[in-house]
Design a protein around this motif. Structure first.
Motif, short mmCIF file in Angstrom:
data_model
loop_
_atom_site.label_atom_id
_atom_site.label_comp_id
_atom_site.label_asym_id
_atom_site.label_seq_id
_atom_site.Cartn_x
_atom_site.Cartn_y
_atom_site.Cartn_z
N ARG A 126 -2.66 -5.83 5.83
CA ARG A 126 -3.94 -5.07 5.62
C ARG A 126 -4.93 -5.67 4.54
N ASN A 127 -5.15 -6.92 4.92
CA ASN A 127 -6.07 -7.80 4.10
C ASN A 127 -7.10 -8.41 5.19
N LEU A 141 -8.98 -12.24 4.78
CA LEU A 141 -8.94 -13.65 3.98
C LEU A 141 -10.10 -14.48 4.39
N HIS A 143 1.71 -13.99 4.56
CA HIS A 143 0.72 -13.42 5.37
C HIS A 143 -0.37 -14.39 5.89
N TYR A 201 -8.54 -11.24 9.64
CA TYR A 201 -8.19 -9.92 9.43
C TYR A 201 -6.59 -9.81 9.68
N PRO A 242 -0.29 -6.34 -4.45
CA PRO A 242 -0.43 -7.32 -3.48
C PRO A 242 -0.30 -8.67 -3.49
N LEU A 273 -9.12 -14.40 -1.39
CA LEU A 273 -8.92 -12.89 -0.97
C LEU A 273 -10.53 -12.35 -0.61
N TRP A 314 0.84 -1.35 -0.03
CA TRP A 314 0.23 0.01 -0.12
C TRP A 314 0.84 1.23 0.07
N CYS A 323 -10.62 -8.81 0.59
CA CYS A 323 -10.22 -7.45 0.23
C CYS A 323 -8.80 -7.00 0.75
N ASN A 324 -8.18 -6.42 -0.02
CA ASN A 324 -6.60 -5.97 0.42
C ASN A 324 -6.90 -4.36 0.63
N TYR A 325 -5.89 -3.69 1.02
CA TYR A 325 -5.88 -2.32 1.32
C TYR A 325 -6.92 -1.92 2.66
N ALA A 367 -3.59 -14.66 -2.24
CA ALA A 367 -4.00 -15.21 -0.84
C ALA A 367 -3.32 -16.33 -0.31
#
Length: 210
Positions: free
Chosen positions: A145-146, A148, A110, A140, A102, A165, A96, A167-169, A105
């Motif tokens: 910052r994602n 899953l 991460h 989370y 990114p 995934l 980011w 959401c990212n960001y 998943a």
């Protein structure tokens, strides 16, 4: 017969005034272009974060692929003793900030540590299940910052391949449980593009089904 020809050109003052007016007009055009360009970037970035937030809400509620979402959950359990990977002494992608893509998943970079010696850093895991679709969880990771979707609570390499995934960001996310078994999920999608920054907040209310 003598003929006299008189040729009249622009004086220095007239030339300077013309150049000045032309410069003012061009400066105005450039200023309008810059303003329109900034507005376009801000609007485009805002629309992108809004779309990501809306898609995340849909995936949390309805599920992703063949996996059911939290809408059909018969039970929910929030775990807050979670620490996001990478842990402090490992480097972070920070996509980011760098503008890089990114990680996927299934990337080992991460995942959520349960009961980590570092305690909790604001990451969390929401476990939900029903008799038809089994046990799933939503993680989370505040450090990556994602959010899953995990088909199970295992962190084996085979299980990671099945993560998807949501959401990212995601700069912030929280789950607020209620005494009646319901819960509210809130999160903020924030993305930067050079000097431009846009964010959108989303929330959803979920209840357990018998």
């Amino acid at each position: 017969m003598n003929k006299t020809y008189c040729q009249r050109g622009f004086t220095l003052l007239e030339t300077m005034i013309t150049v000045l007016l032309f410069g003012l007009v061009m400066a105005g055009i450039v200023e309008v272009f810059i303003m329109c360009n900034k507005f376009w970037h801000v609007t485009s970035l805002s629309m992108e974060t809004e779309q990501m937030a809306n898609l995340a809400v849909s995936r949390i509620i309805n599920g992703y692929g063949t996996n059911m979402g939290i809408r059909g959950a018969a039970s929910m359990e929030l775990q807050t003793n979670v620490y996001g990977h990478p842990i402090p002494f490992l480097s972070s992608y920070k996509y980011w900030e760098t503008g890089e893509s990114p990680p996927a998943a299934a990337d080992t970079a991460h995942y959520a540590h349960m009961g980590c010696a570092f305690g909790s850093d604001g990451s969390w895991r929401l476990i939900f299940s029903n008799s038809f679709d089994g046990v799933h969880c939503i993680d989370y990771n505040i450090r990556m910052r994602n959010i899953l979707f995990c088909p199970d609570t295992n962190q084996t390499s085979a299980a990671r391949q099945n993560r998807t995934l949501i959401c990212n960001y995601v700069s912030a996310a929280s789950v607020i449980p209620n005494a009646d078994g319901s819960a509210e999920i809130r999160f903020t999608v924030e993305k930067r593009d050079g000097m431009f920054l846009a964010s959108n907040q989303a929330s959803l209310f979920i209840t357990e089904r018998n």
